[in-house]
Design an enzyme around this catalytic site. Structure first.
Site, PDB file in Angstrom:
ATOM      1  N   HIS A  88     108.969 107.132  24.592  1.00 53.84           N
ATOM      2  CA  HIS A  88     108.239 105.829  24.080  1.00 53.84           C
ATOM      3  C   HIS A  88     108.829 105.593  22.688  1.00 53.84           C
ATOM      4  O   HIS A  88     109.139 106.579  21.953  1.00 53.84           O
ATOM      5  CB  HIS A  88     106.695 105.765  24.076  1.00 53.84           C
ATOM      6  CG  HIS A  88     106.249 104.552  23.876  1.00 53.84           C
ATOM      7  ND1 HIS A  88     105.986 103.934  22.691  1.00 53.84           N
ATOM      8  CD2 HIS A  88     105.518 103.545  24.750  1.00 53.84           C
ATOM      9  CE1 HIS A  88     105.378 102.780  22.787  1.00 53.84           C
ATOM     10  NE2 HIS A  88     105.277 102.500  24.121  1.00 53.84           N
ATOM     11  N   GLU A  97     111.489  98.785  27.379  1.00 53.00           N
ATOM     12  CA  GLU A  97     110.608  98.201  26.258  1.00 53.00           C
ATOM     13  C   GLU A  97     111.360  97.882  24.826  1.00 53.00           C
ATOM     14  O   GLU A  97     111.679  98.607  24.196  1.00 53.00           O
ATOM     15  CB  GLU A  97     109.553  99.409  26.092  1.00 53.00           C
ATOM     16  CG  GLU A  97     110.101 100.636  25.803  1.00 53.00           C
ATOM     17  CD  GLU A  97     109.276 101.492  24.709  1.00 53.00           C
ATOM     18  OE1 GLU A  97     108.041 101.193  24.520  1.00 53.00           O
ATOM     19  OE2 GLU A  97     109.799 102.533  24.368  1.00 53.00           O
TER      20      GLU A  97
END
Length: 248
Positions: A93, A163
């Site tokens: 992430h 993302e």
């Protein structure tokens, strides 16, 4: 054909009282035409997994160490996540890459550890605002994909989440055309390495996904679901996103 997945990332939010939101998701999960996953802080995985066992809900972790055990104070291994009831783990992430200096080669080692513990790895890729402005988004994503996915990983063992860093928690989202461009590129990159089996790897979009914009995002080519941050903390919001994905 990739399975649709609505994945919620609670990040560093939630205490046991907040598990009432999981109970409130029961109706949405029961009606879902997609897989549903919640990734709470490590302290909540076991109690959430107990609740999830009463419904068709998966529970996951937010990171794992590359080692199976050892002198790594404060870290959690993939085997520990699995033992607590996790089936998935988010890796790479952007907040981990930025806050903890995790590089793509570190992510690849984490993915290997996750697979060894029979966890499905959700591998995150995406560009910063500066990289988007410099028109190097696709190059960045290609590099992250190549560096973060170990050679031995099979389509059944991984999920890829795009993302854009500048869209996470900001309320900003790329245009639908920008999302399509990157997701089509990811699918093409995976196909170059995995052939037709790449079509079985779910591709998630992450970045300010809300009930109000979910349906149009899920209509974009090669978007098989979402990695949802803040909107996954409330059952009413996440339930709306689950419903939108189920209808896509």
């Amino acid at each position: 054909m990739a399975r649709k997945l609505a994945a919620g990332n609670w990040k560093m939010n939630g205490v046991e009282a907040d598990l009432a939101e999981v109970d409130a998701l029961g109706e949405a999960v029961a009606a879902a035409n997609c897989d549903v996953l919640l990734c709470p802080p490590a302290t909540l995985i076991a109690p959430m997994a107990k609740r999830a066992g009463l419904m068709d809900l998966y529970v996951g972790g937010q990171t794992c160490h590359t080692a199976a055990s050892g002198a790594h104070t404060g870290d959690v291994s993939a085997a520990m996540l699995a033992d607590a009831g996790a089936s998935h783990v988010i890796l790479g992430h952007s907040e981990r890459r930025a806050d903890h200096g995790e590089r793509s080669e570190d992510v690849a080692a984490q993915v290997t550890a996750a697979i060894d513990a029979n966890l499905i790895a959700i591998i995150c890729v995406g560009e910063t605002e500066a990289e988007r402005d410099a028109n190097v988004t696709l190059n960045v994503v290609s590099s992250q994909l190549a560096g973060s996915i170990p050679t031995g990983a099979t389509p059944a063992q991984i999920v890829v989440a795009y993302e854009p860093v500048w869209a996470i928690g900001t309320g900003r989202t790329p245009t639908l055309e920008q999302i399509a461009e990157v997701h089509d590129h990811i699918r093409s990159e995976l196909a170059a390495r995995r052939g037709s089996a790449a079509n079985d790897i779910p591709l998630l979009y992450g970045g300010s996904v809300k009930p109000g914009n979910a349906a149009e995002i899920f209509a974009v080519s090669n978007v098989d679901g979402a990695l949802v941050g803040g909107a996954s903390l409330k059952a009413s919001d996440f339930g709306g996103i689950i419903a939108a994905l189920s209808a896509a």
